[in-house]
Write an enzyme that holds these catalytic residues in place. Structure first.
Site, PDB file in Angstrom:
ATOM      1  N   GLU A 104       0.838  -1.217   0.000  1.00  0.00           N
ATOM      2  CA  GLU A 104       0.000   0.000   0.000  1.00  0.00           C
ATOM      3  C   GLU A 104       0.870   1.264   0.000  1.00  0.00           C
ATOM      4  OE1 GLU A 104      -2.377  -1.580   3.276  1.00  0.00           O
ATOM      5  OE2 GLU A 104      -4.159  -1.237   2.059  1.00  0.00           O
ATOM      6  N   GLU A 124      -3.657  -9.656   3.560  1.00  0.00           N
ATOM      7  CA  GLU A 124      -4.413  -9.375   4.787  1.00  0.00           C
ATOM      8  C   GLU A 124      -5.519 -10.387   5.064  1.00  0.00           C
ATOM      9  OE1 GLU A 124      -3.442  -7.134   2.591  1.00  0.00           O
ATOM     10  OE2 GLU A 124      -2.862  -5.252   3.553  1.00  0.00           O
TER      11      GLU A 124
HETATM   12  N1  3HC Z   1       4.153  -7.791  11.772  1.00  0.00           N
HETATM   13  C1  3HC Z   1       4.879  -8.158  12.842  1.00  0.00           C
HETATM   14  N2  3HC Z   1       5.779  -9.163  12.817  1.00  0.00           N
HETATM   15  C2  3HC Z   1       5.953  -9.795  11.663  1.00  0.00           C
HETATM   16  C3  3HC Z   1       5.238  -9.465  10.502  1.00  0.00           C
HETATM   17  C4  3HC Z   1       4.292  -8.403  10.580  1.00  0.00           C
HETATM   18  N3  3HC Z   1       3.582  -8.003   9.519  1.00  0.00           N
HETATM   19  N4  3HC Z   1       5.631 -10.272   9.502  1.00  0.00           N
HETATM   20  C5  3HC Z   1       6.563 -11.084  10.012  1.00  0.00           C
HETATM   21  N5  3HC Z   1       6.767 -10.805  11.313  1.00  0.00           N
HETATM   22  C6  3HC Z   1       7.732 -11.429  12.215  1.00  0.00           C
HETATM   23  C7  3HC Z   1       7.458 -12.915  12.401  1.00  0.00           C
HETATM   24  O1  3HC Z   1       6.534 -13.133  13.431  1.00  0.00           O
HETATM   25  C8  3HC Z   1       8.835 -13.439  12.752  1.00  0.00           C
HETATM   26  O2  3HC Z   1       9.055 -13.115  14.110  1.00  0.00           O
HETATM   27  P1  3HC Z   1       9.926 -14.111  15.049  1.00  0.00           P
HETATM   28  O3  3HC Z   1      11.280 -14.158  14.395  1.00  0.00           O
HETATM   29  O4  3HC Z   1       9.872 -13.446  16.369  1.00  0.00           O
HETATM   30  O5  3HC Z   1       9.198 -15.412  14.987  1.00  0.00           O
HETATM   31  C9  3HC Z   1       9.761 -12.565  11.915  1.00  0.00           C
HETATM   32  O6  3HC Z   1       8.993 -11.396  11.583  1.00  0.00           O
HETATM   33  C10 3HC Z   1      10.231 -13.208  10.637  1.00  0.00           C
HETATM   34  O7  3HC Z   1       9.103 -13.701   9.939  1.00  0.00           O
HETATM   35  P2  3HC Z   1       9.099 -15.157   9.260  1.00  0.00           P
HETATM   36  O8  3HC Z   1       9.692 -16.138  10.190  1.00  0.00           O
HETATM   37  O9  3HC Z   1       7.725 -15.381   8.770  1.00  0.00           O
HETATM   38  O10 3HC Z   1      10.104 -14.906   8.061  1.00  0.00           O
HETATM   39  P3  3HC Z   1      10.016 -15.394   6.561  1.00  0.00           P
HETATM   40  O11 3HC Z   1      11.208 -14.827   5.921  1.00  0.00           O
HETATM   41  O12 3HC Z   1       9.738 -16.847   6.495  1.00  0.00           O
HETATM   42  O13 3HC Z   1       8.702 -14.687   5.944  1.00  0.00           O
HETATM   43  C11 3HC Z   1       7.209 -12.871   5.434  1.00  0.00           C
HETATM   44  C12 3HC Z   1       8.644 -13.308   5.833  1.00  0.00           C
HETATM   45  C13 3HC Z   1       6.875 -13.390   4.034  1.00  0.00           C
HETATM   46  C14 3HC Z   1       7.180 -11.370   5.462  1.00  0.00           C
HETATM   47  C15 3HC Z   1       6.204 -13.476   6.425  1.00  0.00           C
HETATM   48  O14 3HC Z   1       6.628 -13.169   7.737  1.00  0.00           O
HETATM   49  C16 3HC Z   1       4.803 -12.934   6.288  1.00  0.00           C
HETATM   50  O15 3HC Z   1       4.045 -13.404   5.469  1.00  0.00           O
HETATM   51  N6  3HC Z   1       4.449 -11.939   7.121  1.00  0.00           N
HETATM   52  C17 3HC Z   1       3.108 -11.400   7.170  1.00  0.00           C
HETATM   53  C18 3HC Z   1       2.866 -10.455   6.045  1.00  0.00           C
HETATM   54  C19 3HC Z   1       1.511  -9.850   6.180  1.00  0.00           C
HETATM   55  O16 3HC Z   1       0.535 -10.492   6.496  1.00  0.00           O
HETATM   56  N7  3HC Z   1       1.433  -8.542   5.927  1.00  0.00           N
HETATM   57  C20 3HC Z   1       0.180  -7.843   6.018  1.00  0.00           C
HETATM   58  C21 3HC Z   1       0.019  -7.324   7.401  1.00  0.00           C
HETATM   59  S1  3HC Z   1      -1.557  -6.610   7.678  1.00  0.00           S
HETATM   60  C22 3HC Z   1      -1.493  -5.110   6.948  1.00  0.00           C
HETATM   61  O17 3HC Z   1      -0.527  -4.778   6.342  1.00  0.00           O
HETATM   62  C23 3HC Z   1      -2.714  -4.248   7.167  1.00  0.00           C
HETATM   63  C24 3HC Z   1      -2.710  -3.046   6.260  1.00  0.00           C
HETATM   64  O18 3HC Z   1      -3.425  -3.307   5.117  1.00  0.00           O
HETATM   65  C25 3HC Z   1      -3.326  -1.839   6.964  1.00  0.00           C
END
Ligand code: 3HC
Length: 697
Positions: A104, A124
């Site tokens: 975004e 999301e």
């Molecule tokens: N917020 C907070 N922590 C997050 C995060 C997030 N969005 N995404 C990842 N983390 C944290 C994980 O919990 C993990 O923490 P830990 O080491 O303490 O366990 C650390 O970051 C590393 O993450 P992964 O182990 O998952 O690392 P990978 O490299 O395997 O994957 C990733 C990385 C593809 C970014 C995966 O973490 C992921 O899919 N994250 C979520 C992405 C997501 O859903 N984003 C949308 C959020 S909602 C949003 O943006 C709302 C908006 O529209 C207003």
């Protein structure tokens, strides 16, 4: 300035670098830093702003840990609007994963460049919400309604090449994100490119949104977020940008307040926490490159396939050359599936089948393997025999694993002279598909053997859960209990078909009787025989109608008939007419007058049995934390992800109400419905299962 965004002026270009490892989540300091950075760039007289992420990735999304807490600092939609409204040219340069709020921010920038390996998306819905910072309004203006619906309602990650074709990206270029971003911005300035705000682009043409909504709702099997997100896309087509943003906010808040959001976020963090065990910190796993698998049936072949796909060499031991050939056929069939789905190339397929896989009928063939997993017949004497042989041939330090699903791993380990090397690695069939791996730690298992199990699970892409030794470990022990609750309901008046229907409406992909047909009714039959041979508690209710079904040769899908008749195909589930008469005869024999169950009552009893046994499993330390049970049921038993797992579901329902139900059921059957001491304790203290997760760190 906020430390989370570094500011630097490079000629006319203000560079904003995100510094919020590990994933540059858009927490409060990052949002504040972006606001400040844009303002400072304007004050400094810069001509353009270039935004990128330091470390592994561009912004991977909003900071999920902030959800449910009081808002702090500038809101993300305001940050995005501020970026887009800047009179300077704003460029985002992406690498890693530009997801959710990250994409975004990029969509609010005026130009977008990414490296070829970058992936973008709006995931999301996968955590129960929807894009909330303009994603549903800006993306459709760039790529149209239909393609936006695909990207937003699936939450899928789109590779850079496809994103370029779709029009999400303006350019894809290999290199360092800072360097390519700067070069692209310079080029834009040199050619006099103008600011280009997506919000000012025309609304995309609409489609039949109601039909699309119904289709997405159906596909979600009870999950709300994809369908609600689609209404955001509809707003982009039907409303001016500002009003569309308001609608997006309303829908976003609606989802933010759902139980499903809580469940899905619990699942997100728990699947990462599940294999992090404090005792494994700093413990070096034993090196594993060659593994042995004993038994090439469906399970053994699946384990071998999974290991081969993870890049390990596999020696498969079978009893005879014919059985070995059949095992090879199964493994090659599985690998052929992976080839078809594009998981491996033809060259990899050939490499694996010709070089990495060896078949043998001689235990000597296992003398050099680093780890061996037996997947032979589920009988203690057979397993013991295998382990005695392994003890005599395997090299010192080799990990000896059993894939038993019920049997006592301590007893198996005891027949070897090296019980510290013995562990349970319980895969779920088909093992190359199912994500769950229960790592069963026996009394004497060495800590580096446990670490080796977890390292192997990670390499195979599994969700590994630590389990202690008991009959059925975590998953099958809980399954046995909720299945028993279903069997009791059948005796008392429900039909298998009503139970399946009620639980499928609750969210399970398949009800327990359809699952039993798929797994094979002979499995449950064997377990019942074993338990009866061990001696049933005289207070336990028992029934034999299911045995009669098996005696008649009906083992489920594999014989064409079980609870259902599959003669018209596996999907055309028609009740088998032989089943109800058997049940009715059983009720008569036991003097039971059948009563009616509502679907709600069925779900309530089934879930109460599941939660109660889960609480016992945690209370006894078989599972360390409630989240271990939740992940077991999610990844091995088809529990709907949007509830977060049975214990998260229980927390949300309220533990006091569940305990009251259990006590009420106990008035009819005090033997089966013994409340779990842990559940009673939590209710008495006004605590939740999630409090235990948090206390465990
Ligand atoms: N917020 C907070 N922590 C997050 C995060 C997030 N969005 N995404 C990842 N983390 C944290 C994980 O919990 C993990 O923490 P830990 O080491 O303490 O366990 C650390 O970051 C590393 O993450 P992964 O182990 O998952 O690392 P990978 O490299 O395997 O994957 C990733 C990385 C593809 C970014 C995966 O973490 C992921 O899919 N994250 C979520 C992405 C997501 O859903 N984003 C949308 C959020 S909602 C949003 O943006 C709302 C908006 O529209 C207003």
């Amino acid at each position: 300035m906020s430390d989370a965004i570094a500011y630097e002026l490079v000629g006319d270009i203000a560079v904003l670098a995100a510094q919020n490892p590990p994933v540059n989540a858009l927490g409060e300091p990052v949002r504040t830093g972006l606001m400040e950075g844009i303002e400072r760039a304007e004050m400094d007289g810069a001509k353009a702003v270039m935004i990128y992420g330091e470390g592994a990735t561009y912004f991977a999304g909003a900071d999920i840990r902030e959800f449910g807490k009081p808002p702090k600092g500038p809101a993300l939609p305001d940050v995005c609007d501020r970026i887009e409204a800047s009179p300077l040219i704003v460029v985002s340069s992406m690498h890693g994963t530009a997801l959710g709020g990250g994409l975004e921010v990029a969509l609010s920038s005026h130009y977008r460049i990414a490296v070829p390996k970058a992936r973008v998306g709006l995931p999301e819905v996968l955590i129960g919400i929807m894009p909330g910072a303009g994603g549903t309004q800006r993306l459709p203006r760039l790529i149209g309604s239909e393609k936006s619906i695909d990207v937003i309602t699936t939450g899928r990650q789109v590779g850079a090449k496809e994103a370029l074709e779709l029009g999400i990206l303006d350019r894809v270029e290999d290199g360092d994100p800072r360097e390519i971003g700067l070069a692209y911005t310079k080029e834009l300035l040199e050619k006099g490119a103008e600011r280009r705000a997506v919000s000012e682009m025309p609304s995309p043409p609409g489609i039949d949104f109601d039909a699309a909504y119904e289709a997405v709702l159906q596909k979600g099997r009870g999950q709300l977020s994809p369908a609600v997100a689609l209404r955001g896309v509809q707003a982009a087509a039907e409303l001016p940008f500002k009003e569309g943003m308001k609608r997006e906010r309303e829908l976003f808040m609606e989802l933010m307040n759902t139980d499903q959001r809580q469940g899905l976020i619990h699942a997100f963090f728990s699947e990462r926490a599940v294999s992090k065990l404090p005792e494994l910190k700093g413990v070096e796993p034993r090196p594993v490159s060659q593994i042995g698998v004993i038994g090439g049936g469906t399970m053994g072949a699946g384990i071998a396939t999974s290991a081969l796909l993870a890049g390990l060499s596999v020696t498969m031991l079978e009893m005879s050359p014919e059985a070995a050939e059949a095992a090879r056929g199964r493994i090659e069939g599985n690998l052929g599936g992976a080839l078809k789905r594009g998981k491996i190339s033809q060259a990899q397929f050939e490499e694996i089948t010709q070089k990495a896989l060896t078949l043998t009928t001689d235990y000597e063939g296992l003398k050099d393997v680093d780890l061996v997993i037996e997947a032979v017949f589920e009988e203690m004497d057979v397993k013991k025999d295998v382990f005695r042989k392994l003890d005599s041939v395997c090299k010192p330090g080799a990990v000896l694993a059993t894939n038993t699903s019920y049997l006592n791993v301590d007893e198996i380990a005891a027949v070897t002279k090296r019980p510290e090397d013995v562990i349970g690695l319980h895969y779920f069939s088909p093992a190359h598909v199912m994500k769950l791996l229960e790592i069963v730690v026996a009394d004497k298992t060495a800590i580096d053997v446990v670490a080796t199990g977890f390292a192997l699970g990670k390499r195979m892409g599994k969700i590994s859960v630590r389990a202690g030794v008991c009959d059925g470990f975590i998953g099958n022990r809980i399954l046995a209990t909720y299945r028993t609750a279903a069997d009791h309901m059948i005796l008392d008046g429900a039909s298998p078909y009503q139970i399946d229907k009620a639980l499928e409406a609750f969210g399970f992909a398949m009800g327990p009787f359809a699952v039993a047909d798929l797994a094979g009714l002979d499995i449950g039959w064997a377990v019942r025989k074993r338990k009866r041979a061990e001696g049933l508690d005289p207070n336990a209710r028992d029934s034999s109608y299911a045995d009669k079904l098996c005696e008649a040769g009906h083992f489920g899908q594999k014989t064409g008939k079980g609870y259902y008749d599959y003669s018209a195909g596996a999907k055309a589930r028609v009740p088998n007419p032989e089943v109800m008469p058997l049940i009715e005869a059983e009720r008569k024999e036991q003097g039971i007058t059948p009563k009616d169950f509502t679907d709600e009552e069925i779900v309530r009893r089934y879930m109460a049995a599941m939660v109660n046994e889960s609480a016992k499993v945690v209370g006894e330390g078989i599972a360390r934390r409630p989240l271990d049970v939740d992940m077991t049921l999610l990844f091995g038993y088809g529990f709907p992800r949007y509830y977060g797992g049975p214990l998260k579901w229980a927390d949300i329902q309220g533990l006091d109400g569940l305990l009251a139900d259990i006590k009420r059921y106990a008035e009819e059957d005090p033997h089966f419905w013994q409340p779990a001491p842990l559940l009673e304790e939590l209710v008495a203290e006004g605590r939740t299962f999630d409090d235990l997760n948090k206390a465990a760190g």
